[in-house]
Scaffold this active site. Structure first.
Site: not given
Lengths: 376, 376
Positions: B92, B94, B221, B271, B340
Site C-alpha cells: 500500500d 503509505g 477510506g 487485507d 491460527h
C-alpha cells in the site's frame, strides 16, 4: 534411568555416553534447552523437535508452580502432555529462582518462605513439597532442593549452606520414596553439589553427594559470576570425585566455550538460558565467533545468517534481513535468532560427542575455543 | 497482470476469479496477510507459505521506506528477495500511515510532509516519489498515493480530498510510465476510490477510477470507524460501478463477517491487521465464533485450540496451554494465535471461493455469519 558410558577421550576427561529413561535416550554430552514455564521462548515444539532436536529440555519448578500451577499440570497429565513434548524433561528444583527472583525470601532449616514475583503472594518451599511438585510436573529427571549460594560468598556462609543442602537432600530422598510417580513412568532424583568456590567444600560436598548413590549427579552454584577459571577448577575437583558411571550435570552453564571446557573436565549435561536470552538481544553464536546482528555492519550483508546451515533459518534469512527485524523490533527476529542459537548449541554438543568417539576431542576443542572466541 | 472471472454466484454479487502476475496466480476471493515491515508478525516465511498458504501478502510503503529504507531494498534486489518470499506482494502506498501514525503532517496539493514516528525526521511523500519507492520495493501490485479521510468526515472536506486523490492518481499514472520496473517483472498500479460515506461522492469517485482503465481497482477510506452497514452500502455502490472484469480490492477490511458480507457485494481482495493484531491480544477467530483465550474458562480445557485443524498449531496445542502462554506473557502464545488466525482467514476465503463455484455461496455465507458472530 540407566547410563552407559561409551567412550573416554584419550587426551582429556571428556566422555560420551547414553542415558535411557522412560521417555527415550539422551546421548551425552548434551545441551538441554531451557523451557522455563513450559515453552522454549519463541520456539514451536515442532521446530524444537525437528530442527533443534534435543533429547531433553528443561522446565522450572518455581515458575511452573506459580503458573500454570501444579493442579493444572496434574489435570493435564503432567508437563509432557500439557506442552505436547514427548521426549525427556528435567525440572530444576526452584532453589535458584527463589534466591534470584524473589528478593523477599526467608530461609531456615525447614525451607524457604518467598513471595511470588508475579503477584507478591507468599509461598513456602520445603524439600518435601518441592519433591511433590516435581512429581506433579512429571519430569523424568528431578532436582534436589538446594540453596544456590551467590558469588562471592564468604566461607562460613558457604559451609553452613552446603551442610543444610546436604540435610535437605536426605529429606528429598526420604520423601520421594513415600510419594510415587503420578503418570506411570519413572522419575530420577539428581542431588546437587554445592560449596561455592572453595576447593575443600567442593570436595566434601562431592564426596557426600557421591555417597548417596543417585543415578546422576549435578554441580550447582557455579556460573553465578565467578571467573571462568574458578568455575573450571571447581568442576575439575568435583568431577574427579563424582562416580564415573553416572552422568554429571553442570547447572546453568554457559557460553559455547564454557561448555567445551567443562566437557573436557568430564561433564555430560548442560543447560543455560544464554542461547535464547542472548538471541532475543540480537547476539548470535556461530562456529566462527559471535555476531551482534544489531551492528550497522550487517545492514547490507545479504549473505545467509550462517553458511553452515545447521537449522533452516540459517540459510532462509540473510544477516541484513535479521538485522532489519531487530532494528524494527519485530518478534520474528527473536524467533530466528533463538532457533539459530539453540541449533548451534545442540550442534556443538553433538560434534563434541562425535570427536570424543573419534578420539580427537582435545584438538578439536582447542581449535573451536579459539574460533568461537572471535567477534565477527 | 491478468484477471479471469471464473464464476458469478447466482444469489449474490460474489465472484470467483484468478489473477495472474509474474509471481504466480492469485485465486480470488483472497485475504492478504499484512507484513508491514517485511514480516508477517510472529510468523516464519516457511509457516506462511506451507501452512497459511496465501498467494499474496502485503507490505507497507511508509514503513519500508523508513526501515530498512529504499536503498537497502534496492541492494537486496527488492522486497521479495530481502524477505525471501517468492509469491506475490502488494504494497500500500503509505497514504494511510502518513495520516494515522504521523500526527505531525502537512498536506497540500504537492504532497504530504510528515515526521517519522521512529525518529521524528522530516520526509515528503508525493504521488511521484511514492511510485518510485514502490518501484524500489518491487511489489507486484502497487497502490496509488491517496488521502484516506477519517470517519466521520464533513462533506466539503471529503469532496475536496477526493478530487485531490483523483488528481494525484493522474500524477501517479503519468510518473509510473516514466520509471520502469527495476527487477525484470511487471508491477501493476491499482487506483483507489475515496469519498468517505457519501453515496454521491463514492459514485463520482468510482466512475472516475473506472475511467482510468487500471488492471485492478481498490476501495479505500472504509473500515475507519463507520458502522458496518455504512461500509456495506458504500461497497455496494462502488462495486456496481467498478468494471466487472477487473479485481476489486477493499482495503483494510476486516472481521471474518465483514469479509463474507463484502465478498457477497462483489469484492475480490482483502487485507487487514486484525487476524495478527487480535491474535497478539489473545483473540482467536474460529468458524464457530471467537475465543478470548485469556479467559479463565479455558484454564483447564485441554481440548485442541480448534478441532478443525486448519493449521498444525490448532491440534498441536491445547486451549489450556495457549491460555497459560498468554498468562505468562510468552512469545509463543502470540506466535500460535497468529498462525491460527491467519490460517482461519485464508481458509474462510478459500471456502467462500469453493461455495461461489458450487453455487451455494449465499446460503453458506448466511450460516457462517450467524456462527461466527458467537463468543465461545
Amino acid at each position: 534411568m540407566q547410563f552407559e558410558l561409551k567412550t573416554n577421550d584419550p587426551k582429556s576427561k571428556a566422555r560420551a555416553g547414553v542415558i535411557t529413561t522412560d521417555h527415550g535416550t539422551i546421548e551425552t554430552p548434551i545441551f538441554m534447552p531451557v523451557g522455563t514455564v513450559g515453552t522454549v521462548k519463541g520456539v514451536h515444539q515442532s521446530e524444537l523437535k525437528d530442527e533443534i532436536n534435543p533429547d531433553i529440555i528443561l522446565g522450572n519448578t518455581y515458575h511452573l508452580y506459580l503458573r500454570p500451577q501444579t493442579k493444572i499440570l496434574e489435570e493435564a497429565g503432567g508437563l509432557h502432555k500439557f506442552m505436547n513434548w514427548d521426549r525427556n524433561i528435567l525440572t530444576d528444583s526452584g532453589g535458584y529462582q527463589v534466591y534470584s527472583l524473589s528478593g523477599r525470601r526467608k530461609i531456615n532449616e525447614e525451607g524457604v518462605k518467598f513471595k511470588s514475583h508475579i503477584d507478591g503472594s507468599t509461598h513456602f518451599f520445603t524439600p518435601e513439597n518441592v519433591m511433590e511438585i516435581q512429581r506433579s510436573i512429571g519430569a523424568d529427571i528431578i532436582m534436589a532442593f538446594d540453596e544456590c549460594t551467590p558469588y562471592p560468598c564468604d566461607y562460613g556462609y558457604a559451609k553452613r549452606s552446603m551442610h543444610m543442602t546436604h540435610r535437605w537432600l536426605k529429606r528429598c530422598v526420604n520423601h520421594l520414596e513415600k510419594v510415587p510417580p503420578k503418570y506411570g513412568y519413572n522419575q530420577t532424583l539428581f542431588p546437587i553439589v554445592q560449596g561455592s568456590t572453595y576447593t575443600d567444600l567442593r570436595k566434601e560436598s562431592a564426596e557426600f553427594i557421591a555417597s548417596v548413590g543417585a543415578e546422576g549427579n549435578a554441580i550447582g552454584g557455579l556460573s553465578v559470576g565467578e571467573p571462568a577459571e574458578e568455575m573450571y577448577a571447581m568442576t575439575d575437583v568435583v568431577c574427579s570425585i563424582l562416580p564415573e558411571d553416572k552422568p554429571r550435570y553442570l547447572m546453568g552453564v554457559g557460553t559455547p566455550i564454557n561448555i567445551l571446557e567443562n566437557i573436557a573436565l568430564g561433564v555430560d549435561m548442560f543447560d543455560c538460558v544464554m542461547p535464547t536470552r542472548n538471541a532475543r538481544n540480537g547476539m548470535l553464536f556461530t562456529a566462527h565467533g559471535s555476531i551482534n546482528i544489531k551492528n550497522k555492519k550487517w545492514e547490507n550483508d545479504f549473505s545467509p545468517i550462517d553458511e553452515m546451515g545447521i537449522t533452516w533459518v540459517d540459510t532462509m534469512y540473510s544477516k541484513a534481513y535479521l538485522r532489519h527485524l531487530f532494528a524494527a523490533r519485530e518478534m520474528l527476529g527473536k524467533q530466528i535468532a533463538s532457533i539459530h542459537n539453540l541449533g548451534f548449541y545442540l550442534w556443538l554438543t553433538r560434534e563434541a560427542r562425535k570427536h570424543i568417539i573419534a578420539g580427537d576431542f582435545a584438538e578439536w576443542k582447542d581449535k573451536m575455543v579459539k574460533q568461537m572466541n572471535k567477534r565477527l
